[in-house]
Design a protein around this motif. Structure first.
Motif, PDB file in Angstrom:
ATOM      1  N   LEU A  81       0.738  -1.574   0.203  1.00 51.31           N
ATOM      2  CA  LEU A  81      -0.096   0.062  -0.264  1.00 51.31           C
ATOM      3  C   LEU A  81       1.022   1.510  -0.164  1.00 51.31           C
ATOM      4  CD1 LEU A  81      -2.812   1.085   0.004  1.00 51.31           C
ATOM      5  CD2 LEU A  81      -3.056   1.235   2.424  1.00 51.31           C
ATOM      6  N   LEU A  82       1.850   1.205   0.149  1.00 50.63           N
ATOM      7  CA  LEU A  82       2.832   2.451   0.841  1.00 50.63           C
ATOM      8  C   LEU A  82       4.017   2.260  -0.773  1.00 50.63           C
ATOM      9  CD1 LEU A  82       3.734   2.501   4.826  1.00 50.63           C
ATOM     10  CD2 LEU A  82       2.154   4.103   3.816  1.00 50.63           C
ATOM     11  N   ASN A  83       4.447   1.291  -1.401  1.00 54.46           N
ATOM     12  CA  ASN A  83       4.374   0.968  -2.247  1.00 54.46           C
ATOM     13  C   ASN A  83       6.150   0.672  -1.944  1.00 54.46           C
ATOM     14  OD1 ASN A  83       2.922   1.546  -4.715  1.00 54.46           O
ATOM     15  ND2 ASN A  83       3.214   3.441  -3.923  1.00 54.46           N
ATOM     16  N   MET A  84       6.372  -0.474  -0.691  1.00 53.10           N
ATOM     17  CA  MET A  84       7.635  -0.188   0.137  1.00 53.10           C
ATOM     18  C   MET A  84       7.543  -2.062  -0.660  1.00 53.10           C
ATOM     19  SD  MET A  84       6.620   1.734   3.274  1.00 53.10           S
ATOM     20  CE  MET A  84       9.463   1.209   4.013  1.00 53.10           C
ATOM     21  N   ASN A  85       7.196  -2.533  -1.030  1.00 54.97           N
ATOM     22  CA  ASN A  85       7.152  -4.007  -1.843  1.00 54.97           C
ATOM     23  C   ASN A  85       8.460  -4.401  -2.242  1.00 54.97           C
ATOM     24  OD1 ASN A  85       5.232  -2.327  -4.167  1.00 54.97           O
ATOM     25  ND2 ASN A  85       5.669  -4.172  -5.117  1.00 54.97           N
ATOM     26  N   LYS A  86       9.720  -5.147  -2.433  1.00 54.48           N
ATOM     27  CA  LYS A  86      10.636  -5.382  -3.375  1.00 54.48           C
ATOM     28  C   LYS A  86      10.686  -6.102  -4.794  1.00 54.48           C
ATOM     29  CE  LYS A  86      12.817  -4.323   0.458  1.00 54.48           C
ATOM     30  NZ  LYS A  86      13.288  -3.032   0.243  1.00 54.48           N
ATOM     31  N   LYS A  87      11.138  -5.758  -5.520  1.00 53.29           N
ATOM     32  CA  LYS A  87      11.219  -6.336  -6.668  1.00 53.29           C
ATOM     33  C   LYS A  87      12.081  -7.152  -7.389  1.00 53.29           C
ATOM     34  CE  LYS A  87       9.101  -1.169  -8.208  1.00 53.29           C
ATOM     35  NZ  LYS A  87       9.907  -0.441  -8.433  1.00 53.29           N
ATOM     36  N   SER A 123      14.664  -1.389  -3.596  1.00 58.04           N
ATOM     37  CA  SER A 123      13.844  -2.398  -4.091  1.00 58.04           C
ATOM     38  C   SER A 123      14.395  -4.072  -3.856  1.00 58.04           C
ATOM     39  CB  SER A 123      14.101  -2.436  -5.556  1.00 58.04           C
ATOM     40  OG  SER A 123      12.960  -1.025  -5.714  1.00 58.04           O
ATOM     41  N   LEU A 124      15.614  -4.672  -3.334  1.00 60.76           N
ATOM     42  CA  LEU A 124      16.941  -5.572  -3.723  1.00 60.76           C
ATOM     43  C   LEU A 124      16.148  -6.752  -2.532  1.00 60.76           C
ATOM     44  CD1 LEU A 124      20.267  -4.815  -4.994  1.00 60.76           C
ATOM     45  CD2 LEU A 124      17.576  -4.977  -6.190  1.00 60.76           C
ATOM     46  N   VAL A 125      16.275  -7.412  -2.991  1.00 60.30           N
ATOM     47  CA  VAL A 125      16.886  -8.641  -1.788  1.00 60.30           C
ATOM     48  C   VAL A 125      17.656  -9.692  -2.367  1.00 60.30           C
ATOM     49  CG1 VAL A 125      15.431 -10.667   0.223  1.00 60.30           C
ATOM     50  CG2 VAL A 125      13.943  -9.110  -1.176  1.00 60.30           C
ATOM     51  N   PHE A 126      18.318  -9.401  -0.830  1.00 59.97           N
ATOM     52  CA  PHE A 126      19.701 -10.772  -1.137  1.00 59.97           C
ATOM     53  C   PHE A 126      19.918 -11.782  -0.250  1.00 59.97           C
ATOM     54  CE2 PHE A 126      24.776 -10.754  -0.641  1.00 59.97           C
ATOM     55  CZ  PHE A 126      24.479 -12.065  -1.274  1.00 59.97           C
ATOM     56  N   ILE A 127      19.993 -13.344  -0.444  1.00 59.08           N
ATOM     57  CA  ILE A 127      20.043 -14.015  -0.510  1.00 59.08           C
ATOM     58  C   ILE A 127      21.250 -15.182  -0.489  1.00 59.08           C
ATOM     59  CG2 ILE A 127      19.351 -16.709  -0.328  1.00 59.08           C
ATOM     60  CD1 ILE A 127      16.795 -15.938  -0.599  1.00 59.08           C
ATOM     61  N   ASP A 128      21.785 -15.061   0.220  1.00 60.57           N
ATOM     62  CA  ASP A 128      23.672 -15.650   0.904  1.00 60.57           C
ATOM     63  C   ASP A 128      23.628 -16.747   2.344  1.00 60.57           C
ATOM     64  OD1 ASP A 128      26.225 -15.722   0.809  1.00 60.57           O
ATOM     65  OD2 ASP A 128      26.400 -13.954  -0.554  1.00 60.57           O
ATOM     66  N   ASP A 129      24.768 -17.715   1.202  1.00 62.90           N
ATOM     67  CA  ASP A 129      24.744 -18.517   2.779  1.00 62.90           C
ATOM     68  C   ASP A 129      25.630 -18.028   3.542  1.00 62.90           C
ATOM     69  OD1 ASP A 129      26.557 -19.226   1.085  1.00 62.90           O
ATOM     70  OD2 ASP A 129      27.013 -21.329   1.679  1.00 62.90           O
ATOM     71  N   ASP A 130      26.433 -17.084   3.166  1.00 68.32           N
ATOM     72  CA  ASP A 130      27.619 -17.147   3.979  1.00 68.32           C
ATOM     73  C   ASP A 130      27.333 -15.506   5.172  1.00 68.32           C
ATOM     74  OD1 ASP A 130      30.044 -15.027   4.148  1.00 68.32           O
ATOM     75  OD2 ASP A 130      30.946 -16.687   2.792  1.00 68.32           O
ATOM     76  N   LYS A 131      27.277 -16.068   6.067  1.00 71.75           N
ATOM     77  CA  LYS A 131      27.339 -14.625   7.161  1.00 71.75           C
ATOM     78  C   LYS A 131      28.140 -13.676   7.085  1.00 71.75           C
ATOM     79  CE  LYS A 131      26.236 -13.892  11.383  1.00 71.75           C
ATOM     80  NZ  LYS A 131      26.521 -14.582  13.653  1.00 71.75           N
ATOM     81  N   ASP A 142       7.569  -9.582   1.861  1.00 73.85           N
ATOM     82  CA  ASP A 142       8.079  -8.154   0.907  1.00 73.85           C
ATOM     83  C   ASP A 142       8.082  -8.118  -0.791  1.00 73.85           C
ATOM     84  OD1 ASP A 142       9.376  -6.681   2.935  1.00 73.85           O
ATOM     85  OD2 ASP A 142      10.183  -8.581   3.408  1.00 73.85           O
ATOM     86  N   PHE A 143       7.562  -9.302  -0.882  1.00 68.20           N
ATOM     87  CA  PHE A 143       7.761  -9.110  -2.757  1.00 68.20           C
ATOM     88  C   PHE A 143       5.771  -9.096  -3.386  1.00 68.20           C
ATOM     89  CE2 PHE A 143      11.003 -11.644  -2.200  1.00 68.20           C
ATOM     90  CZ  PHE A 143      11.891 -10.667  -3.480  1.00 68.20           C
ATOM     91  N   ASN A 144       4.587  -9.453  -1.647  1.00 67.31           N
ATOM     92  CA  ASN A 144       3.431  -8.905  -2.059  1.00 67.31           C
ATOM     93  C   ASN A 144       3.218  -7.443  -2.951  1.00 67.31           C
ATOM     94  OD1 ASN A 144       1.983 -11.550  -0.838  1.00 67.31           O
ATOM     95  ND2 ASN A 144       3.305 -10.556   1.037  1.00 67.31           N
ATOM     96  N   VAL A 145       1.814  -7.514  -3.802  1.00 66.85           N
ATOM     97  CA  VAL A 145       1.335  -7.240  -4.545  1.00 66.85           C
ATOM     98  C   VAL A 145      -0.217  -6.411  -3.821  1.00 66.85           C
ATOM     99  CG1 VAL A 145       3.429  -6.445  -5.885  1.00 66.85           C
ATOM    100  CG2 VAL A 145       1.584  -8.053  -6.267  1.00 66.85           C
ATOM    101  N   LEU A 146      -0.483  -5.523  -4.070  1.00 71.02           N
ATOM    102  CA  LEU A 146      -2.016  -5.380  -4.103  1.00 71.02           C
ATOM    103  C   LEU A 146      -2.582  -5.924  -5.301  1.00 71.02           C
ATOM    104  CD1 LEU A 146      -2.625  -2.524  -1.864  1.00 71.02           C
ATOM    105  CD2 LEU A 146      -2.087  -4.558  -0.808  1.00 71.02           C
ATOM    106  N   GLN A 147      -2.347  -6.334  -6.245  1.00 68.71           N
ATOM    107  CA  GLN A 147      -2.314  -6.634  -7.561  1.00 68.71           C
ATOM    108  C   GLN A 147      -1.741  -6.907  -8.245  1.00 68.71           C
ATOM    109  OE1 GLN A 147      -5.132  -3.332  -9.441  1.00 68.71           O
ATOM    110  NE2 GLN A 147      -6.681  -4.695  -9.986  1.00 68.71           N
ATOM    111  N   ILE A 148      -1.949  -8.205  -8.820  1.00 71.01           N
ATOM    112  CA  ILE A 148      -0.847  -8.777 -10.104  1.00 71.01           C
ATOM    113  C   ILE A 148      -1.922  -8.573 -11.500  1.00 71.01           C
ATOM    114  CG2 ILE A 148       0.195 -10.747 -11.246  1.00 71.01           C
ATOM    115  CD1 ILE A 148       0.914 -11.950  -8.194  1.00 71.01           C
TER     116      ILE A 148
END
Length: 581
Positions: free
Chosen positions: A218-224, A330-338, A372-378
């Motif tokens: 709703l606040l346009n804070m979702n990630k892309k 807009s980025l989400v990062f996944i890495d196994d290395d702490k 964080d990837f949710n949108v109100l409409q696709i």
């Protein structure tokens, strides 16, 4: 004072007004949701309706609920409160009477929610109803022609059917929420009898996390974009040491969590999340996995950009954002290395870094919990976004062989389709106003309902822009809203997605507007530029297209164009006009 102190510490804060309506005591929800919002850089203001006064607040237009003017209203009515005596004695009614009773309850609730929507500008999140574990019929419940549990399911289905296509009302699946955490655990019996608390305190935090799934978009804070490491993330093992045959990935054994993890990632891609790679590896080794590993679900074509090298991951992350043309936020990062995760957190705090658990069997669950990837409409464009960005890589490769920008653009064989607002494109037009930041002259945000009202007035030209070329269809990537004011027309909204900036599509769109002004005997076209931190790419547009600066008030620039001057479409762009009356 403490709340004001918190507000003062938030950088780049977003503000939201939240109203909570409930049929029972919801102590703690406001407080926990306030903290959750603060942790997400959101300043929240609350209105909590008096105990079990949700209906009175809805039907009274002069109630505090409407005076509060919430951005989002959460309606939480529990099964026992709604069903009353029927909850305990459903079989005092015949099958037909039970169906009629549920139909009446559904109709009354739907009418109330419709009334609430019609009299406010809020988004509404309505809880569905927990299907009870207990039936007076015991093991014979499933033998009933129309059983008690089935009747609650029917109520939920009626609500779902009613609001399925309503952009203003969202049905939160509270029944599934209760099942996830255990319906026997969801309510503390002692607190229920003492204080009418029907949600155990330990589940308030996860409930509020679910609320954030609505608040953030709703606040346009979702990630892309989801940026992925490779080793020990998409497969088990180190590719450079174990080789293609040595990494573990597949439908059985140690490779199964990674196999299913990739399936979930592909699901995100298919709903519009952009994928990218940031990995320390040899590109040729990874390319072999893409091409030859029998259980590699994700292929090279699914990724918008691949930073597979030995550069530091911070530089790679910045390059990914630049190439895709989106902000690091807009980025989400996944890495196994702490260590890598902490480096990104420290250098790029706006990037959301996911702390993967040590146990790979928990990877799929961890990914599914990200809200964080949710949108109100696709829209159709959302579903195709991942593919569109992958096609953009082909354009960039093609550009390397062009001798100049004109040759490159001509070689793209661009087709621009301009279509006036209609039932098929209105959702996308509204979405673009909410999401587009860089090439957006005024950054005015509109909901779909707002666009409908503007269009209904008859005083506006509203149109969408679809861009195609030989590498693929970019979908609807631009929109305009122009107010007709006698001889002067005013551009209220002029925007383009970052995906098509630099292809002179903006000039084609301006040519179309000028053409429409001339058709209706207009003389002057007024343009506004309202500067933000992100729309710098649009700043010189009016100046570069022969507009005259009329005034500058507090940074807002007003420009004017005499439409008697000739303005042509770019000659290498094919223009298609649809629904032009």
């Amino acid at each position: 004072m403490e709340q004001e102190k918190l507000r003062g510490n938030i950088k780049e804060k977003k503000n939201i007004k939240i109203a909570l309506l409930s049929s029972f005591t919801i102590n703690g929800v406001k407080e926990v949701l306030n903290v959750k919002c603060f942790q997400s850089d959101i300043v929240s203001d609350f209105y909590v309706a008096p105990y079990n006064q949700y209906l009175q607040q809805i039907i009274d237009k002069n109630s505090q609920l409407y005076k509060f003017e919430a951005d989002i209203i959460i309606v939480f009515i529990d099964s026992k409160s709604l069903l009353g005596e029927y909850f305990y004695f459903p079989y005092r009614l015949t099958d037909t009477e039970r169906k009629d009773y549920i139909g009446k309850l559904a109709a009354e609730l739907i009418t109330s929610i419709r009334y609430l929507k019609d009299n406010s500008k809020s988004k509404i999140v309505l809880h569905n109803f927990e299907v009870p574990l207990y039936s007076a019929m015991g093991i014979l419940e499933s033998k009933m022609a129309f059983g008690f549990l089935e009747s609650v399911q029917l109520l939920n289905n009626k609500l779902k059917d009613e609001f399925r296509n309503d952009a203003g009302v969202f049905l939160f699946d509270y029944d599934t929420f209760c099942s996830k955490y255990g319906k026997k655990n969801i309510c503390d019996p002692k607190m229920y009898y003492l204080a009418d608390l029907k949600l155990d305190f330990s589940f308030i935090a996860p409930l509020c996390e679910n609320y954030l799934s609505y608040i953030k978009p709703l606040l346009n804070m979702n990630k892309k974009c989801l940026v992925l490491d490779l080793d020990n993330v998409l497969w088990d093992g180190i590719l450079g040491e174990d080789g293609l045959e040595g990494i573990k990935l597949g439908p059985t054994g140690e490779g199964k969590p990674f196999f299913e993890f990739q399936k979930l990632i592909l699901g995100l891609y298919e709903r519009g999340v952009i994928l990218a790679i940031n990995s320390h590896n040899n590109y040729n080794d990874v390319e072999e996995v893409f091409k030859n590993h029998p259980y590699m679900i994700l292929k090279e074509k699914h990724f918008a950009t691949l930073k597979i090298n030995w550069e530091d991951k911070i530089s790679n992350m910045r390059a990914i954002a630049q190439e895709i043309n989106i902000g690091p936020d807009s980025l989400v990062f996944i890495d196994d290395d702490k260590l890598n995760r902490e480096l990104i957190k420290d250098a790029l705090p706006e990037v959301l870094v996911i702390d993967l658990p040590e146990d790979p069997s928990l990877f799929p669950e961890t990914l599914s919990e990200i809200n964080d990837f949710n949108v109100l409409q696709i829209t159709q464009e959302d579903a195709k976004r991942g593919r569109m960005y992958a096609e953009q890589r082909k354009r960039q490769e093609f550009q390397k062989f062009a001798t100049d920008i004109t040759e490159f653009l001509r070689g793209l064989e661009i087709v621009v389709t301009i279509e006036k607002v209609n039932a098929l494109n209105i959702a996308r037009i509204a979405q673009l106003t909410q999401r587009t930041n860089q090439f957006n002259m005024t950054t005015r945000r509109y909901l779909e309902e707002d666009i409908k009202k503007i269009d209904k007035s008859g005083n506006f030209l509203i149109a969408s822009v679809k861009v195609e070329d030989k590498f693929g269809d970019n979908g609807i990537t631009g929109a305009v809203i122009v107010e007709k004011e006698d001889n002067k027309w005013r551009i209220d909204t002029f925007l383009l997605s970052c995906r098509v900036i630099g292809r002179r599509v903006e000039e084609a769109l301006l040519a179309y507007i000028i053409e429409e002004v001339k058709k209706e005997n207009g003389k002057i076209l007024i343009g506004e530029f309202i500067p933000t931190k992100k729309n710098i790419p649009a700043k010189e547009f009016y100046k570069n297209n022969d507009f005259t600066l009329v005034k500058n008030e507090n940074g807002t620039e007003i420009w004017s164009y005499d439409v008697s001057k000739d303005y042509k479409y770019p000659e290498f762009i094919k223009i298609v006009k649809k629904n032009i009356l």
